[in-house]
Motif scaffolding. Structure first.
Motif, PDB file in Angstrom:
ATOM      1  N   ILE A   1     -15.431 -16.699  -2.179  1.00  0.00           N
ATOM      2  CA  ILE A   1     -15.019 -15.329  -2.428  1.00  0.00           C
ATOM      3  C   ILE A   1     -14.851 -14.616  -1.095  1.00  0.00           C
ATOM      4  O   ILE A   1     -15.796 -14.533  -0.310  1.00  0.00           O
ATOM      5  N   GLY A   2     -13.662 -14.144  -0.854  1.00  0.00           N
ATOM      6  CA  GLY A   2     -13.388 -13.419   0.369  1.00  0.00           C
ATOM      7  C   GLY A   2     -13.713 -11.948   0.216  1.00  0.00           C
ATOM      8  O   GLY A   2     -14.804 -11.575  -0.209  1.00  0.00           O
ATOM      9  N   ASP A   3     -12.749 -11.100   0.550  1.00  0.00           N
ATOM     10  CA  ASP A   3     -12.963  -9.662   0.449  1.00  0.00           C
ATOM     11  C   ASP A   3     -13.219  -9.244  -0.989  1.00  0.00           C
ATOM     12  O   ASP A   3     -12.628  -9.775  -1.927  1.00  0.00           O
ATOM     13  N   MET A   4     -14.094  -8.275  -1.154  1.00  0.00           N
ATOM     14  CA  MET A   4     -14.361  -7.680  -2.446  1.00  0.00           C
ATOM     15  C   MET A   4     -14.288  -6.168  -2.276  1.00  0.00           C
ATOM     16  O   MET A   4     -14.592  -5.642  -1.201  1.00  0.00           O
ATOM     17  N   GLY A   5     -13.892  -5.487  -3.316  1.00  0.00           N
ATOM     18  CA  GLY A   5     -13.775  -4.051  -3.178  1.00  0.00           C
ATOM     19  C   GLY A   5     -13.732  -3.322  -4.494  1.00  0.00           C
ATOM     20  O   GLY A   5     -13.619  -3.918  -5.567  1.00  0.00           O
ATOM     21  N   TRP A   6     -13.851  -2.020  -4.377  1.00  0.00           N
ATOM     22  CA  TRP A   6     -13.743  -1.119  -5.510  1.00  0.00           C
ATOM     23  C   TRP A   6     -12.593  -0.156  -5.262  1.00  0.00           C
ATOM     24  O   TRP A   6     -12.525   0.493  -4.212  1.00  0.00           O
ATOM     25  N   TYR A   7     -11.698  -0.084  -6.214  1.00  0.00           N
ATOM     26  CA  TYR A   7     -10.583   0.849  -6.187  1.00  0.00           C
ATOM     27  C   TYR A   7     -10.733   1.802  -7.354  1.00  0.00           C
ATOM     28  O   TYR A   7     -11.314   1.454  -8.382  1.00  0.00           O
ATOM     29  N   ARG A   8     -10.191   2.987  -7.198  1.00  0.00           N
ATOM     30  CA  ARG A   8     -10.296   3.956  -8.273  1.00  0.00           C
ATOM     31  C   ARG A   8      -8.962   4.642  -8.497  1.00  0.00           C
ATOM     32  O   ARG A   8      -8.157   4.799  -7.586  1.00  0.00           O
ATOM     33  N   GLN A   9      -8.758   5.045  -9.727  1.00  0.00           N
ATOM     34  CA  GLN A   9      -7.520   5.702 -10.104  1.00  0.00           C
ATOM     35  C   GLN A   9      -7.810   6.800 -11.114  1.00  0.00           C
ATOM     36  O   GLN A   9      -8.347   6.548 -12.190  1.00  0.00           O
ATOM     37  N   ALA A  10      -7.444   8.017 -10.746  1.00  0.00           N
ATOM     38  CA  ALA A  10      -7.561   9.155 -11.636  1.00  0.00           C
ATOM     39  C   ALA A  10      -6.231   9.346 -12.356  1.00  0.00           C
ATOM     40  O   ALA A  10      -5.183   8.926 -11.861  1.00  0.00           O
ATOM     41  N   PRO A  11      -6.240   9.983 -13.525  1.00  0.00           N
ATOM     42  CA  PRO A  11      -4.995  10.194 -14.263  1.00  0.00           C
ATOM     43  C   PRO A  11      -3.945  10.904 -13.423  1.00  0.00           C
ATOM     44  O   PRO A  11      -4.216  11.922 -12.797  1.00  0.00           O
TER      45      PRO A  11
END
Length: 121
Positions: A31-41
């Motif tokens: 497993i390389g890079d890991m991340g959290w992305y977010r999106q609002a309406p």
């Protein structure tokens, strides 16, 4: 076969804290890079935080100082600790991981289904 399962989302008051977790399962060699992305309406998806396999973390300016990303390679899990939450943090949070299924395989992006985080009084 590779799947990402997110958990920890929910409703929290402004100034409160919440921790998200994401576990990778399936055929995994690395497993390389890991991340959290977010999106609002009505808004584009943006990076909240990411962490490399070395442990180096990168934060968006809006999360730096309040969020902490960490990873547990043995558990194949990435966490996002969110403190001092603001209403503008409200969004669907998506887990992302670059996974190599074998030595001969190149890294591919995998995404979780998303977990809702709502910051409101």
């Amino acid at each position: 076969q590779v799947q990402l399962a997110e958990s920890g989302g929910g409703l929290v008051q402004p100034g409160g804290s919440l921790t998200l977790s994401c576990t990778v399962s399936g055929k995994i060699w690395f497993i390389g890079d890991m991340g959290w992305y977010r999106q609002a309406p009505g808004q584009p998806r943006q990076l909240a935080a990411s962490i490399e396999s070395t442990g180096r973390a990168i934060y968006h300016d809006s999360t730096k100082g309040r969020f902490t990303i960490s990873r547990d390679d043995a558990a194949k899990t990435v966490h996002l600790q969110m403190n001092s939450l603001k209403p503008e943090d409200t969004a669907v949070y998506y887990c992302n991981a670059v996974v190599r299924e074998s030595f001969s395989d190149h890294g591919r992006d995998y995404w979780g289904r998303g977990t809702q985080v709502t910051v409101s009084s």
